[in-house]
Design an enzyme around this catalytic site. Structure first.
Site, PDB file in Angstrom:
ATOM      1  N   GLU A   1       0.770  -1.241  -0.064  1.00  0.00           N
ATOM      2  CA  GLU A   1      -0.021  -0.180   0.027  1.00  0.00           C
ATOM      3  C   GLU A   1       0.897   1.199   0.122  1.00  0.00           C
ATOM      4  O   GLU A   1       0.952   2.179   0.975  1.00  0.00           O
ATOM      5  CB  GLU A   1      -1.055  -0.038   1.178  1.00  0.00           C
ATOM      6  CG  GLU A   1      -1.864  -1.209   1.220  1.00  0.00           C
ATOM      7  CD  GLU A   1      -2.893  -1.057   2.283  1.00  0.00           C
ATOM      8  OE1 GLU A   1      -2.854  -0.112   3.212  1.00  0.00           O
ATOM      9  OE2 GLU A   1      -3.915  -1.869   2.135  1.00  0.00           O
TER      10      GLU A   1
ATOM     11  N   GLU B   1      -5.319  -9.009   0.842  1.00  0.00           N
ATOM     12  CA  GLU B   1      -5.957  -8.335   2.158  1.00  0.00           C
ATOM     13  C   GLU B   1      -7.567  -8.101   1.820  1.00  0.00           C
ATOM     14  O   GLU B   1      -7.947  -7.402   0.628  1.00  0.00           O
ATOM     15  CB  GLU B   1      -5.400  -7.256   2.878  1.00  0.00           C
ATOM     16  CG  GLU B   1      -4.402  -7.227   3.472  1.00  0.00           C
ATOM     17  CD  GLU B   1      -3.663  -6.022   4.028  1.00  0.00           C
ATOM     18  OE1 GLU B   1      -4.576  -5.039   4.472  1.00  0.00           O
ATOM     19  OE2 GLU B   1      -2.440  -5.644   4.144  1.00  0.00           O
TER      20      GLU B   1
HETATM   21  C1  FCB Z   1      -4.582  -2.068   5.657  1.00  0.00           C
HETATM   22  C2  FCB Z   1      -3.274  -2.654   5.967  1.00  0.00           C
HETATM   23  C3  FCB Z   1      -3.010  -3.520   7.155  1.00  0.00           C
HETATM   24  C4  FCB Z   1      -4.205  -3.291   8.121  1.00  0.00           C
HETATM   25  C5  FCB Z   1      -5.667  -3.201   7.311  1.00  0.00           C
HETATM   26  C6  FCB Z   1      -6.682  -3.091   8.277  1.00  0.00           C
HETATM   27  O1  FCB Z   1      -4.619  -0.720   4.971  1.00  0.00           O
HETATM   28  O2  FCB Z   1      -2.280  -2.868   4.880  1.00  0.00           O
HETATM   29  O3  FCB Z   1      -1.700  -3.383   7.749  1.00  0.00           O
HETATM   30  O4  FCB Z   1      -3.995  -2.412   8.795  1.00  0.00           O
HETATM   31  O5  FCB Z   1      -5.460  -2.403   6.461  1.00  0.00           O
END
Ligand code: FCB
Length: 457
Positions: free
Chosen positions: A168, A361
């Protein structure tokens, strides 16, 4: 079309974590301070004054955690390496063997348990020593990152096949330099924010051949947090704001990586608002875009919610009324919008021709804790996962090239500026005793992935 739909064979089912959020042990084995060690100790930066000093103490409890992964039945696990465990200040010539050995044991034990490691090299906790000399705003850090990537891949590349350079970049660049919620905590520093984004992307491109050379047959990618943005109304104010949002959030990263160009409209917009001048873009050197657009093997996508964009500069009474129905929200306040994952994947396939995607994620924060019998009934998390996986399956049926899914997160952990107040885990963690208790969602996910996502009758 068959009634019972499953995910493709060989689909990677995993969970994800990151070093600072779970490891603790900030000085063990010669580790140097990371920017997050520093930032979390500044008063007022983290909810409740929490820090990652202990977090889940995964540095000591990692064997138990792999046991929990094994019981969950995942075939993949995404974790990150703490850069200052390997290079305590970032500037050493040789890596710290104790740090490398820690991750080497982790990798070996995962493989013994038939779990494929997906390594993220930079999940934000860079050495403070590098931040002190400008961090990502300075071009020099690109070489430090390449050196770090080289040594980690040299050491683990015989066993690790899946590499993610950065997690990110938008969060580092925007939240670090525009909103200030993340290190170094600066506000509205657009030229530093853009330089940060550029150096992250450049270091990604430069690290690829080094990793490839050390880790034959590896797959190398980058993870972006992306979302589908829509205007809150049909007004041109909202449409313009939405275009800028999509530009600085999605296209600022996707276009250089996939199209060898920066989105000019983003720079033009910032110039019109006098937020940057032409010379602020001097960090872009000839040839950089060719390096950034070096072919990758996959794109990691983190998806949580969509963005509904309202033009905040316009007085409400001069704008059209909002006309978007918002869905319910998680405890973090993020809107639940499962079709967003479908729309996003179709855009990546159609507009950017991305050929291999992992959802690195996806998940939600709910505070549900143990009941009187010690069980954690987190029904809302199960619904969140099921609804997103159903949309993901639909995207795959419509041709989206997605080959894996990582639930965020394996266990409750240090949620950055929110400290321990937001719980994303499939496993409950008692941050006093460090006890881990699988939630109902853990058992649900286990069942779902063991059937490869087969629709229930
Ligand atoms: C993302 C991050 C991760 C976590 C989630 C909820 O932005 O990559 O580390 O904090 O959000």
């Amino acid at each position: 079309m068959p009634e019972n739909k499953m995910f493709p064979r060989d689909f990677k089912w995993g969970t994800a974590t990151s070093s600072y959020q779970i490891e603790g042990a900030p000085t063990a084995g010669g580790k140097g301070p990371s920017v997050w060690d520093t930032f979390s100790h500044i008063e007022g930066k983290i909810n409740n004054g929490d820090t990652g000093d202990t977090a889940c103490d995964h540095y000591h409890l990692w064997r138990d955690d792999i046991g929990l992964l094994k019981k969950l039945g995942v075939n993949a696990y995404r974790f990150s390496i703490s850069w200052p465990r390997i290079f305590p200040t970032g500037k050493e010539n040789e890596p710290n063997q104790i740090g490398l050995d820690f991750y080497s044991r982790l990798v070996d034990t995962l493989l013994e348990n038939q779990i494929t490691p997906f390594i993220t090299l930079n999940h934000w906790d860079i050495p403070q020593g590098l931040e002190d000399i400008g961090g990502w705003t300075e071009r020099d850090i690109v070489h430090d990152f390449v050196k770090y990537s080289y040594h980690v891949s040299k050491h683990l590349g015989d066993r690790v096949r899946n590499w993610i350079t950065h997690n990110e970049p938008w969060c580092i660049s925007y939240l670090g330099y525009i909103e200030g919620h993340k290190p170094p905590g600066l506000i509205n520093k657009w030229s530093k924010s853009l330089a940060t984004a550029h150096h992250l992307l450049l270091s990604h491109g430069m690290a690829i051949p080094e990793i490839r050379n050390n880790s034959k047959q590896s797959e190398i990618g980058i993870t972006l947090n992306l979302n589908t943005a829509i205007p809150a109304s049909g007004s041109t104010y909202d449409e313009d704001a939405c275009r800028f949002f999509d530009g600085q959030f999605n296209r600022l990263y996707l276009n250089p990586l996939y199209n060898n160009e920066y989105p000019d409209d983003v720079f033009e917009y910032l110039k019109t608002k006098s937020l940057i001048s032409e010379s602020d873009l001097n960090f872009i050197k000839q040839g950089d875009l060719n390096i950034i657009s070096t072919k990758t093997d996959f794109l990691g996508v983190n998806y949580y919610s969509r963005a509904v964009i309202r033009n905040e500069e316009i007085d409400e009474k001069n704008n059209l009324p909002r006309n978007v129905d918002m869905g319910p929200k998680t405890d973090f306040g993020w809107e639940i919008y499962p079709p967003g994952i479908y729309d996003l994947l179709m855009r990546l396939k159609n507009e950017y021709k991305v050929q291999n995607i992992y959802i690195t994620e996806n998940g939600c924060s709910y505070g549900d804790g143990p009941n009187s019998e010690g069980k954690i009934n987190d029904k809302r998390r199960i619904e969140y996962y099921l609804s997103h996986l159903t949309e993901l399956k639909r995207a795959i049926e419509d041709g989206a090239p997605c080959n894996g899914y990582f639930a965020w997160s394996l266990m409750d952990n240090f949620e950055w500026a929110q400290g321990f107040s937001q719980r994303f885990g499939l496993i409950w963690v008692d941050f006093e005793t460090l006890e881990r208790i699988p939630k109902d969602s853990y058992y649900w996910y286990k069942k779902y992935i063991s059937a490869n996502g087969l629709d229930e009758d």
